[in-house]
Write a protein that holds these residues in place. Structure first.
Motif, PDB file in Angstrom:
ATOM      1  N   LYS A  42      15.109  12.024  99.153  1.00  0.00           N
ATOM      2  CA  LYS A  42      13.678  11.799  98.896  1.00  0.00           C
ATOM      3  C   LYS A  42      13.100  12.881  97.987  1.00  0.00           C
ATOM      4  O   LYS A  42      12.382  12.578  97.035  1.00  0.00           O
ATOM      5  N   LYS A  43      13.379  14.123  98.298  1.00  0.00           N
ATOM      6  CA  LYS A  43      12.823  15.241  97.524  1.00  0.00           C
ATOM      7  C   LYS A  43      13.392  15.279  96.109  1.00  0.00           C
ATOM      8  O   LYS A  43      12.660  15.430  95.138  1.00  0.00           O
ATOM      9  N   LEU A  78      18.144  19.270  82.694  1.00  0.00           N
ATOM     10  CA  LEU A  78      18.188  19.679  84.092  1.00  0.00           C
ATOM     11  C   LEU A  78      17.341  20.936  84.287  1.00  0.00           C
ATOM     12  O   LEU A  78      17.475  21.906  83.548  1.00  0.00           O
ATOM     13  N   ASP A  79      16.470  20.902  85.283  1.00  0.00           N
ATOM     14  CA  ASP A  79      15.678  22.068  85.663  1.00  0.00           C
ATOM     15  C   ASP A  79      16.255  22.567  86.983  1.00  0.00           C
ATOM     16  O   ASP A  79      15.897  22.096  88.061  1.00  0.00           O
ATOM     17  N   ALA A  85      14.605  24.128  94.355  1.00  0.00           N
ATOM     18  CA  ALA A  85      13.370  24.168  95.147  1.00  0.00           C
ATOM     19  C   ALA A  85      13.197  22.878  95.947  1.00  0.00           C
ATOM     20  O   ALA A  85      12.774  22.913  97.109  1.00  0.00           O
ATOM     21  N   ALA A  86      13.538  21.737  95.348  1.00  0.00           N
ATOM     22  CA  ALA A  86      13.430  20.447  96.051  1.00  0.00           C
ATOM     23  C   ALA A  86      14.403  20.392  97.229  1.00  0.00           C
ATOM     24  O   ALA A  86      14.050  19.911  98.309  1.00  0.00           O
ATOM     25  N   PRO A  94      20.844  25.194  98.783  1.00  0.00           N
ATOM     26  CA  PRO A  94      21.730  24.913  97.651  1.00  0.00           C
ATOM     27  C   PRO A  94      22.524  26.169  97.305  1.00  0.00           C
ATOM     28  O   PRO A  94      21.951  27.250  97.198  1.00  0.00           O
ATOM     29  N   VAL A  95      23.839  26.017  97.169  1.00  0.00           N
ATOM     30  CA  VAL A  95      24.697  27.176  96.959  1.00  0.00           C
ATOM     31  C   VAL A  95      25.125  27.318  95.504  1.00  0.00           C
ATOM     32  O   VAL A  95      24.966  28.366  94.899  1.00  0.00           O
ATOM     33  N   LYS A  96      25.657  26.256  94.945  1.00  0.00           N
ATOM     34  CA  LYS A  96      26.205  26.324  93.587  1.00  0.00           C
ATOM     35  C   LYS A  96      26.090  24.949  92.938  1.00  0.00           C
ATOM     36  O   LYS A  96      26.171  23.934  93.608  1.00  0.00           O
TER      37      LYS A  96
END
Length: 111
Positions: A42-43, A78-79, A85-86, A94-96
């Protein structure tokens, strides 16, 4: 046809080709169930650079391997900061991030 015209024709043909969309894979700690994947999907799918025509709204979650695959629009960039953040807003770490090569291999992301 002169050599110059041939070269110009080739350049125009190359410029006219559609840009290729790019997929990325993100290793995310904490995704262990289907419910987890719904929040992340969703995010992430709301981000403007996500190609929602691919996967499930642009996002595929592999619970078993704690990986999230995203499709980025061919005309977008890609940001990474917004993406991470999402994922964090969904409650996960998020790791990598990896670029997904056409053959399916993961390549270290180099912005």
């Amino acid at each position: 046809m002169s050599r110059t015209i041939k070269i110009l024709t080739m350049i125009i043909a190359l410029i006219s080709l559609p840009a290729m969309a790019q997929d990325y894979v993100i290793h995310v700690n904490g995704i262990v169930c289907e419910f987890c994947s719904i929040g992340v999907r969703k995010k992430v799918s709301k981000l403007p650079f996500i190609d929602r025509t691919k996967y499930d709204d642009g996002v595929e979650v592999d619970i078993e391997n704690q990986m999230v695959t995203i499709a980025v629009k061919s005309d977008a960039v890609l940001d990474k900061k917004a993406l991470f953040a999402a994922i964090e807003a969904a409650g996960y770490n998020p790791v990598k991030i990896y670029e997904l090569a056409p053959d399916g291999k993961k390549i270290a992301y180099q912005p």
